[in-house]
Write a protein that holds these residues in place. Structure first.
Motif: not given
Lengths: 105, 130
Positions: B21, B50, B52, B91-94, B113-115, B117-118
């Motif tokens: 990250n 991952l 992000e 992560e898509k959002e990042s 997507s973040r969701s 990944i969760k």
């Protein structure tokens, strides 16, 4: 032949451009080792890996990468140690004309 | 105590999530972290990597850290498939934060997507960060 080459304290070539198969054979003989086709498989593998990834693996990764490329038999620790009794990673790199791997002391 | 005797002959396979990250350059931590990832795979663990946050920038093509005397990590990332590490996600959002698109990434990675990944994180036995 070896006297004219720039080498570090462990006998590794400083300049890979000075490498040739003859140099590799001479360096191995100096260590009391006669290179065979099986040694060359590993030495060429080492050079190709270094050229492709500009990265030197540690011993465990080295064995794993050989296993993937040359098959499980050649990636076995015992097989590699039979070829290079004083340390496969260190000596395969040495005869390949590559730098001493960071994980070797 | 005989420690050796207590070690199992075959390691249990665990799912290990490695979260990058932040940038891989700047100190030696990034480099060491990549070494840990490769070693985990060499010990036959199931590895997921991952990227992000700021870490997504580590995947950009055509980086030239050498001009700042920093080590280029891309060759090490290129070795992931050699050790059968194929589960690489971003992560898509990042990526959106930095305006990155999939074809700007230097290695093969799934954009998630973040969701999602969760959900995937819940399947991990261990999470590693640096």
């Amino acid at each position: 032949m070896l006297a004219e080459l720039a080498r570090d304290e462990d006998g590794f070539l400083i300049n890979r451009n000075q490498w040739s198969e003859g140099v590799a054979e001479a360096m191995a003989l100096e260590d009391g080792l006669t290179l065979t086709a099986s040694h060359w498989d590993i030495i060429y593998f080492m050079q190709a890996y270094y050229d492709e990834f500009n990265h030197q693996p540690n011993a465990r990764l080295f064995a794993r990468a050989i296993k993937k490329k040359l098959g499980a038999e050649k990636g076995a620790s015992i097989y590699l140690y039979k070829l290079f009794p004083d340390g496969p990673l260190k000596y395969a790199n040495k005869y390949a004309g590559l730098p001493i791997p960071p994980s070797c002391i | 105590m005989n420690l050796i005797g207590t070690l199992p002959l075959v390691l249990d396979v665990k799912t290990l999530f490695f979260i990058i990250n932040k940038g891989l350059q700047g100190n030696v931590c990034g480099q060491e972290f990549l070494d840990i990832i490769l070693m985990a795979a060499a010990f036959d663990q199931k590895v997921v990597v991952l990227f992000e946050g700021d870490g997504v920038n580590a995947l950009l093509k055509n980086q030239q850290p050498e001009c700042l005397n920093l080590k280029n990590m891309m060759p090490v990332l290129d070795t992931l498939p050699v050790y059968d590490i194929n589960d690489v996600i971003v992560e898509k959002e990042s990526m959106e934060v930095y305006g990155l698109t999939e074809n700007e990434l230097a290695i093969k990675a799934a954009v998630v997507s973040r969701s999602d990944i969760k959900k995937r994180l819940r399947s991990a036995d261990h999470l590693f960060g640096f």
